[in-house]
Design an enzyme around this catalytic site. Structure first.
Site, PDB file in Angstrom:
ATOM      1  N   HIS A  72     -11.901  -1.021  -7.239  1.00 20.84           N
ATOM      2  CA  HIS A  72     -11.505  -2.365  -7.686  1.00 20.84           C
ATOM      3  C   HIS A  72     -11.346  -3.140  -6.380  1.00 20.84           C
ATOM      4  CE1 HIS A  72      -8.916  -5.045 -10.512  1.00 20.84           C
ATOM      5  NE2 HIS A  72      -8.930  -5.658  -9.328  1.00 20.84           N
ATOM      6  N   HIS A  75     -10.432  -4.872  -3.211  1.00 19.56           N
ATOM      7  CA  HIS A  75      -9.085  -5.121  -2.677  1.00 19.56           C
ATOM      8  C   HIS A  75      -9.186  -5.461  -1.214  1.00 19.56           C
ATOM      9  CE1 HIS A  75      -9.958  -0.798  -2.508  1.00 19.56           C
ATOM     10  NE2 HIS A  75      -9.287  -0.773  -1.370  1.00 19.56           N
ATOM     11  N   ASP A  78       0.848  -1.192   0.000  1.00 19.38           N
ATOM     12  CA  ASP A  78       0.000   0.000   0.000  1.00 19.38           C
ATOM     13  C   ASP A  78       0.884   1.243   0.000  1.00 19.38           C
ATOM     14  OD1 ASP A  78      -3.201   0.570   0.967  1.00 19.38           O
ATOM     15  OD2 ASP A  78      -1.769   2.219   1.180  1.00 19.38           O
TER      16      ASP A  78
HETATM   17  P1  DGP Z   1      -9.499   1.896   0.208  1.00 16.75           P
HETATM   18  O1  DGP Z   1      -9.596   3.156   1.006  1.00 16.75           O
HETATM   19  O2  DGP Z   1      -9.976   0.683   0.952  1.00 16.75           O
HETATM   20  O3  DGP Z   1     -10.141   2.070  -1.157  1.00 16.75           O
HETATM   21  O4  DGP Z   1      -7.949   1.661  -0.016  1.00 16.75           O
HETATM   22  C1  DGP Z   1      -7.246   2.028  -1.157  1.00 16.75           C
HETATM   23  C2  DGP Z   1      -5.801   1.916  -0.814  1.00 16.75           C
HETATM   24  O5  DGP Z   1      -5.066   2.017  -2.005  1.00 16.75           O
HETATM   25  C3  DGP Z   1      -5.270   3.017   0.108  1.00 16.75           C
HETATM   26  O6  DGP Z   1      -4.848   2.416   1.343  1.00 16.75           O
HETATM   27  C4  DGP Z   1      -4.097   3.621  -0.630  1.00 16.75           C
HETATM   28  C5  DGP Z   1      -3.844   2.642  -1.734  1.00 16.75           C
HETATM   29  N1  DGP Z   1      -3.421   3.248  -2.976  1.00 16.75           N
HETATM   30  C6  DGP Z   1      -4.067   4.230  -3.670  1.00 16.75           C
HETATM   31  N2  DGP Z   1      -3.389   4.522  -4.788  1.00 16.75           N
HETATM   32  C7  DGP Z   1      -2.308   3.695  -4.810  1.00 16.75           C
HETATM   33  C8  DGP Z   1      -1.241   3.521  -5.734  1.00 16.75           C
HETATM   34  O7  DGP Z   1      -1.130   4.164  -6.780  1.00 16.75           O
HETATM   35  N3  DGP Z   1      -0.291   2.590  -5.407  1.00 16.75           N
HETATM   36  C9  DGP Z   1      -0.376   1.849  -4.263  1.00 16.75           C
HETATM   37  N4  DGP Z   1       0.595   0.977  -4.040  1.00 16.75           N
HETATM   38  N5  DGP Z   1      -1.389   1.980  -3.390  1.00 16.75           N
HETATM   39  C10 DGP Z   1      -2.335   2.901  -3.654  1.00 16.75           C
END
Ligand code: DGP
Length: 112
Positions: A96, A98, A29
């Site tokens: 999406h 996760h 993350d």
């Molecule tokens: P949620 O709030 O449950 O939709 O979590 C989405 C997560 O995705 C958040 O903890 C940050 C992560 N995230 C968002 N954009 C990116 C990205 O471009 N790369 C990575 N590795 N994580 C991301």
């Protein structure tokens, strides 16, 4: 489809991969909330847990079948937490499905 995590799976956006198989991709993350914070996602697009159906639920099964291997790859030998946020009240920011895999310390008992 303009989906951030589909682009990460396709390699169009860089990520730090910790595990991958035919059906599942797991990566760090970008904004970790614990010493280990990995997102485990199916390679097929499902918007959220609210969109799971008998037709697409195998993708979620594949995620849970991979989670022990992801946890092992991350060195999580003493337990961990798996969370999926859904919709606005669940604070889901990426549409999406996760699964947040969190660990590396004892996590707080309550989350809400
Ligand atoms: P949620 O709030 O449950 O939709 O979590 C989405 C997560 O995705 C958040 O903890 C940050 C992560 N995230 C968002 N954009 C990116 C990205 O471009 N790369 C990575 N590795 N994580 C991301």
């Amino acid at each position: 489809m303009d989906c951030l995590f589909c682009k990460i799976i396709a390699g169009e956006i860089p990520s730090t991969k910790v595990y991958e198989n035919e059906y599942v991709y797991a990566f760090r993350d970008i904004n970790p909330q614990a010493p280990v914070h990995v997102l485990v996602i199916p390679k097929t697009h499902i918007a959220s847990a609210d969109e799971v159906t008998p037709e697409n639920s195998a993708a979620v099964t594949h995620v849970f079948e991979a989670i022990p291997a992801v946890a092992k790859a991350c060195g999580l030998t003493n337990g961990y937490r798996v969370i999926t946020n859904v919709g606005e009240d669940g604070c889901q920011s990426v549409k999406h499905i996760h699964f947040h895999l969190l660990g590396g310390k004892q996590l707080p008992e309550t989350m809400a």
